[in-house]
Design a protein around this motif. Structure first.
Motif, PDB file in Angstrom:
ATOM      1  N   PHE A 251     -26.443  33.207 -58.965  1.00 44.06           N
ATOM      2  CA  PHE A 251     -26.113  31.720 -58.590  1.00 44.06           C
ATOM      3  C   PHE A 251     -24.696  31.644 -58.881  1.00 44.06           C
ATOM      4  CE2 PHE A 251     -30.823  31.773 -58.243  1.00 44.06           C
ATOM      5  CZ  PHE A 251     -30.926  30.811 -57.061  1.00 44.06           C
ATOM      6  N   LYS A 252     -23.767  31.031 -58.177  1.00 46.64           N
ATOM      7  CA  LYS A 252     -22.209  30.767 -58.267  1.00 46.64           C
ATOM      8  C   LYS A 252     -22.288  29.049 -58.456  1.00 46.64           C
ATOM      9  CE  LYS A 252     -18.503  33.406 -56.845  1.00 46.64           C
ATOM     10  NZ  LYS A 252     -18.673  33.971 -58.246  1.00 46.64           N
ATOM     11  N   PHE A 253     -21.435  28.722 -59.313  1.00 51.06           N
ATOM     12  CA  PHE A 253     -21.399  27.301 -59.561  1.00 51.06           C
ATOM     13  C   PHE A 253     -20.631  26.685 -58.308  1.00 51.06           C
ATOM     14  CE2 PHE A 253     -18.576  23.737 -60.819  1.00 51.06           C
ATOM     15  CZ  PHE A 253     -19.275  23.084 -61.516  1.00 51.06           C
ATOM     16  N   VAL A 254     -20.928  25.465 -57.869  1.00 50.63           N
ATOM     17  CA  VAL A 254     -20.604  24.598 -56.799  1.00 50.63           C
ATOM     18  C   VAL A 254     -19.780  23.349 -57.342  1.00 50.63           C
ATOM     19  CG1 VAL A 254     -20.831  23.773 -54.561  1.00 50.63           C
ATOM     20  CG2 VAL A 254     -22.159  25.627 -55.168  1.00 50.63           C
ATOM     21  N   LYS A 255     -20.666  22.520 -57.884  1.00 48.77           N
ATOM     22  CA  LYS A 255     -19.980  21.165 -58.329  1.00 48.77           C
ATOM     23  C   LYS A 255     -20.883  20.824 -59.617  1.00 48.77           C
ATOM     24  CE  LYS A 255     -22.471  18.447 -54.884  1.00 48.77           C
ATOM     25  NZ  LYS A 255     -22.655  17.365 -54.183  1.00 48.77           N
ATOM     26  N   GLN A 256     -20.408  19.599 -59.938  1.00 47.43           N
ATOM     27  CA  GLN A 256     -21.100  18.982 -61.147  1.00 47.43           C
ATOM     28  C   GLN A 256     -20.941  17.383 -60.925  1.00 47.43           C
ATOM     29  OE1 GLN A 256     -19.504  20.663 -64.615  1.00 47.43           O
ATOM     30  NE2 GLN A 256     -17.456  19.982 -64.264  1.00 47.43           N
ATOM     31  N   GLU A 257     -21.954  16.605 -61.499  1.00 48.08           N
ATOM     32  CA  GLU A 257     -21.898  15.154 -61.495  1.00 48.08           C
ATOM     33  C   GLU A 257     -22.180  14.535 -62.941  1.00 48.08           C
ATOM     34  OE1 GLU A 257     -24.812  13.812 -59.208  1.00 48.08           O
ATOM     35  OE2 GLU A 257     -24.055  14.704 -57.157  1.00 48.08           O
ATOM     36  N   ASN A 258     -21.301  13.932 -63.510  1.00 48.54           N
ATOM     37  CA  ASN A 258     -21.410  13.237 -64.665  1.00 48.54           C
ATOM     38  C   ASN A 258     -21.726  14.125 -66.210  1.00 48.54           C
ATOM     39  OD1 ASN A 258     -21.474  10.900 -66.300  1.00 48.54           O
ATOM     40  ND2 ASN A 258     -23.639  10.649 -65.857  1.00 48.54           N
ATOM     41  N   PHE A 259     -21.267  15.435 -65.958  1.00 53.39           N
ATOM     42  CA  PHE A 259     -21.518  16.397 -66.988  1.00 53.39           C
ATOM     43  C   PHE A 259     -20.510  16.050 -68.148  1.00 53.39           C
ATOM     44  CE2 PHE A 259     -20.857  20.819 -68.644  1.00 53.39           C
ATOM     45  CZ  PHE A 259     -22.007  20.796 -69.318  1.00 53.39           C
ATOM     46  N   ASP A 260     -19.329  15.602 -67.727  1.00 49.10           N
ATOM     47  CA  ASP A 260     -18.347  15.133 -69.046  1.00 49.10           C
ATOM     48  C   ASP A 260     -18.961  13.971 -69.742  1.00 49.10           C
ATOM     49  OD1 ASP A 260     -18.138  13.538 -66.557  1.00 49.10           O
ATOM     50  OD2 ASP A 260     -15.930  13.041 -67.070  1.00 49.10           O
ATOM     51  N   GLY A 261     -19.864  12.952 -69.053  1.00 55.09           N
ATOM     52  CA  GLY A 261     -20.312  12.012 -69.764  1.00 55.09           C
ATOM     53  C   GLY A 261     -21.567  12.373 -70.668  1.00 55.09           C
ATOM     54  N   PHE A 262     -22.248  13.318 -70.182  1.00 57.50           N
ATOM     55  CA  PHE A 262     -23.030  13.987 -71.099  1.00 57.50           C
ATOM     56  C   PHE A 262     -22.364  14.647 -72.324  1.00 57.50           C
ATOM     57  CE2 PHE A 262     -25.217  17.956 -72.702  1.00 57.50           C
ATOM     58  CZ  PHE A 262     -26.242  17.664 -73.376  1.00 57.50           C
ATOM     59  N   LEU A 263     -21.278  15.297 -72.337  1.00 60.64           N
ATOM     60  CA  LEU A 263     -20.456  15.943 -73.129  1.00 60.64           C
ATOM     61  C   LEU A 263     -20.013  14.842 -74.356  1.00 60.64           C
ATOM     62  CD1 LEU A 263     -18.689  18.711 -71.278  1.00 60.64           C
ATOM     63  CD2 LEU A 263     -20.912  18.898 -72.802  1.00 60.64           C
TER      64      LEU A 263
ATOM     65  N   LYS B  86     -12.410  19.328 -76.216  1.00 61.92           N
ATOM     66  CA  LYS B  86     -13.323  20.194 -75.765  1.00 61.92           C
ATOM     67  C   LYS B  86     -14.045  20.011 -74.403  1.00 61.92           C
ATOM     68  CE  LYS B  86     -14.220  22.189 -80.046  1.00 61.92           C
ATOM     69  NZ  LYS B  86     -13.955  23.562 -80.356  1.00 61.92           N
ATOM     70  N   ILE B  87     -14.066  18.630 -74.241  1.00 64.60           N
ATOM     71  CA  ILE B  87     -14.845  18.427 -72.841  1.00 64.60           C
ATOM     72  C   ILE B  87     -14.255  18.996 -71.802  1.00 64.60           C
ATOM     73  CG2 ILE B  87     -15.527  16.270 -71.439  1.00 64.60           C
ATOM     74  CD1 ILE B  87     -16.033  14.790 -74.037  1.00 64.60           C
ATOM     75  N   ALA B  88     -12.680  18.640 -71.771  1.00 67.48           N
ATOM     76  CA  ALA B  88     -11.835  19.342 -70.702  1.00 67.48           C
ATOM     77  C   ALA B  88     -12.220  20.944 -70.503  1.00 67.48           C
ATOM     78  CB  ALA B  88     -10.363  19.042 -71.044  1.00 67.48           C
ATOM     79  N   GLN B  89     -12.362  21.427 -71.724  1.00 70.55           N
ATOM     80  CA  GLN B  89     -12.465  23.046 -71.607  1.00 70.55           C
ATOM     81  C   GLN B  89     -13.958  23.329 -70.961  1.00 70.55           C
ATOM     82  OE1 GLN B  89     -12.194  24.255 -75.518  1.00 70.55           O
ATOM     83  NE2 GLN B  89      -9.851  24.683 -75.650  1.00 70.55           N
ATOM     84  N   ILE B  90     -14.932  22.510 -71.370  1.00 74.13           N
ATOM     85  CA  ILE B  90     -16.263  22.652 -71.215  1.00 74.13           C
ATOM     86  C   ILE B  90     -16.538  22.208 -69.633  1.00 74.13           C
ATOM     87  CG2 ILE B  90     -18.723  22.208 -71.643  1.00 74.13           C
ATOM     88  CD1 ILE B  90     -17.840  22.117 -74.489  1.00 74.13           C
TER      89      ILE B  90
END
Length: 134
Positions: free
Chosen positions: A8-20, A29-33
């Motif tokens: 499975f290949k990554f497509v997109k994300q939602e609010n992952f930075d908010g979790f971090l 670190k958030i910018a890298q992750i």
């Protein structure tokens, strides 16, 4: 379990930075992750599984048995965690306990799509990461 052995290949994300942010990671670190988007594959061998991620920093393999807690490390800082994966039909749920708190990564496989729903005890929202089978 038609998703076993599929990449499975990554497509997109939602609010992952908010979790971090909620778990206390610094902005650099958030910018890298959030840029880290490895391919994912789950392989089964009898009652054991291997969860394989393949990203820019190489391949990581995590071997586990459904429902059995084990110790692991996450991130470049090698933060120690306790984790349990539970395989139930088309859902693989990962419960993590870390010094920063607890989190749940619920991987829902539907045909050629994978949605990872992320929640945590220090996070009021929901983050999602989306993948598509190759």
């Amino acid at each position: 379990m038609s998703y076993i052995n599929k990449n499975f290949k990554f497509v997109k994300q939602e609010n992952f930075d908010g979790f971090l942010r909620a778990v206390g990671l610094p902005e650099e670190k958030i910018a890298q992750i959030v840029k880290f988007a490895p391919d994912q594959k789950l392989v089964q061998d009898g009652d054991s599984y291997t969860y394989i991620t393949n990203g820019p920093d190489g391949v990581k393999e995590i071997k586990f048995k459904s429902g059995v807690e084990f110790e692991d490390v996450i991130g470049a800082d090698k933060i120690p965690i306790k984790t349990t994966y539970t395989v139930d039909g088309n859902v693989v749920t990962q419960n993590i306990t870390a010094p920063q708190g607890t989190a749940v990564f619920k991987r829902e496989y539907n045909g050629d799509e994978l949605v990872v729903v992320i929640t945590g005890d220090k996070f009021d929202g929901v983050a999602k990461r989306y993948y598509k089978a190759e």
